[in-house]
Each structure stands twice: as structure tokens, then as C-alpha cells.
Design a protein around this motif. Structure first.
Motif, short mmCIF file in Angstrom:
data_model
loop_
_atom_site.label_atom_id
_atom_site.label_comp_id
_atom_site.label_asym_id
_atom_site.label_seq_id
_atom_site.Cartn_x
_atom_site.Cartn_y
_atom_site.Cartn_z
N THR A 32 -0.26 -5.15 10.82
CA THR A 32 -1.60 -4.60 10.93
C THR A 32 -1.57 -3.34 11.79
O THR A 32 -0.53 -2.95 12.32
CB THR A 32 -2.57 -5.62 11.56
N TRP A 70 -5.29 -1.05 2.91
CA TRP A 70 -4.17 -1.96 2.69
C TRP A 70 -3.12 -1.24 1.87
O TRP A 70 -3.40 -0.74 0.77
CB TRP A 70 -4.63 -3.21 1.94
N THR A 98 -12.44 -2.60 0.80
CA THR A 98 -11.13 -2.19 1.30
C THR A 98 -10.42 -1.32 0.27
O THR A 98 -10.47 -1.60 -0.93
CB THR A 98 -10.27 -3.44 1.62
#
Length: 236
Positions: free
Chosen positions: A75, A151, A180
Motif C-alpha cells: 500500500t 490500484w 478506484t
């Protein structure tokens, strides 16, 4: 166009103050040179496909690093580094971000995730090393699915069966539906079928947008599955 204004990364461009020497790898690769010369617009979901060495992983790794994600995966909070293997392309890229867009994200880089799992164990029990490779990948993704932003996934199919790929598609589709942005590189015709994705084929020609049925990846897999012996006879 208005919807695109909120994307974490709307466009990749060469940094105007840090140009890259076109005589030096990876700028010698046609897809990289195309990005440096002309830039590349990204949509809500982008999937890069192409052969080994074409440059698709180089693109997504540089994107992740330029965005501020850890080059070895994880992350936006991951900080570990073992041995650098990625190019310095990220140093020469400038990202055009959507105003007010999230700066959070996740990078799943298949070839370094074992090391990332070990790093996570130094922070506390994760149980990832106690699972199969594919189970650990899916666990990593699903437990972080609350992170919205960008992502980036580099060849995640390396650990996944067909059912695992389908499970990953389900997670990615849900992430995208919640706003996202997803950028994926893959050799898998299953992952390339991610609904509503813009497909970009990477090769000696550079980068070209394609439909699913027109991808070399898809056509070659269909030919192989229809008649494996057509390919296997050339192995002798």
C-alpha cells in the motif's frame, strides 16, 4: 471528460525538467519512447497486454513508483526495499492527477510479493506465508479492498488458477465500481476480460488500443485451445 477529472492519474508524460535519454534503456523500447514522446491518457480501468520483454511491466512499475507507491509492492504506507530491479523511468515521468483525487493506493507486483509478505510479518502476524501462493495473493487483495485511489497490478495471474483469476476480477470490478482507478498488466486472457477496461496492446509497434477479440493474446490462446497439437509439434 468531466468524470475523468477525478482520477488519481489522468495522464503519463515525460517530466519537462528531467528528460530521459532516448539512447538508454528503457527508452529504447518503442512503448516507453511513445509515452515519453506523446504521453498516455489513462481511463478508470486500463489493462496492458503483451509478450515478455515488450515493456508492459516497466510501464506499470514506473507508474506505481511515480505515484508514490512502494516499488516492491504494498500500500501507500509500505516502506521496505530489498534489491532494486525496476528501471529509473519513474524519475522521468510526470503524472497529471485529477484535482482532489485520492493519493492512496495499492501495488501488487507479482515477482516481489514474497518479500513484501515477509516485510508485513515484521509488522505483525499476517498469515500470508502460511497460505498457498494464490490464496495469499487473493487474501492480500481482499483485505485491502477498502483502500480507494489507484490500484496497480503487475501480472497477478502468476499465482492464480482460473478460479483465482475470476475471483480477482470480481474484486477489481467492485473496486472500480466504487471509484478506484485500476491499472493492470497481464498475460491472462481471463484478466484481460475485465469489464469496461481500456485494452492497450504493447509490442514492437509501441502502444495501441484494441478490442478484446482483436488482441493477439486472445487469438493465440483460442488457436492453441482449439488444436494444441498445432503448436506442440514444433517442440521436437
Amino acid at each position: 471528460m468531466e468524470a475523468m477529472s477525478t482520477l488519481p492519474v489522468r495522464r503519463l508524460e515525460e517530466h519537462s525538467r528531467i528528460p530521459m535519454d532516448r539512447r538508454r534503456w528503457p527508452a529504447t523500447l518503442a512503448p516507453i519512447r511513445q509515452i515519453l514522446d506523446k504521453g498516455l491518457d489513462l481511463g478508470p480501468i486500463t489493462v496492458f497486454v503483451g509478450d515478455n520483454g515488450a515493456g508492459k511491466s516497466t510501464v506499470v512499475e514506473a507508474l506505481a513508483a511515480a505515484f508514490g507507491l512502494n516499488a516492491e509492492g504494498g500500500t501507500h504506507a509500505a516502506m521496505h526495499q530489498t534489491r532494486r530491479t525496476e528501471s529509473d523511468l519513474a524519475d522521468h515521468l510526470q503524472l497529471v492527477r485529477g484535482p482532489g483525487a485520492s493519493k492512496r493506493g495499492v501495488f501488487l507486483r507479482a515477482e516481489t510479493m514474497h518479500g513484501h509478505f515477509s516485510y508485513l510479518e515484521t509488522l505483525g502476524p499476517s498469515g500470508l506465508h502460511e497460505q498457498s501462493h494464490g490464496e495469499a495473493f487473493l487474501d492480500f487483495v481482499t483485505t485491502r479492498s477498502g483502500i480507494s485511489g489507484l490500484w496497480v497490478l503487475d501480472e497477478p495471474e502468476s499465482a492464480l488458477s482460473l478460479s483465482g483469476c475470476l475471483a480477482l476480477l470480481g474484486v477489481l470490478r467492485q473496486l472500480a465500481s466504487n471509484g478506484t482507478q485500476v491499472v493492470l498488466s497481464t498475460h491472462s486472457p481471463i484478466l484481460a476480460a475485465l469489464p469496461e477496461a481500456e485494452l492497450i496492446e504493447v509490442g514492437d509497434w509501441g502502444l495501441r488500443r484494441s478490442s478484446y477479440d482483436d488482441l493477439d493474446l486472445v487469438q493465440n490462446w483460442r488457436l492453441f485451445l482449439e488444436a494444441p497439437e498445432r503448436y506442440l509439434r514444433h517442440l521436437d
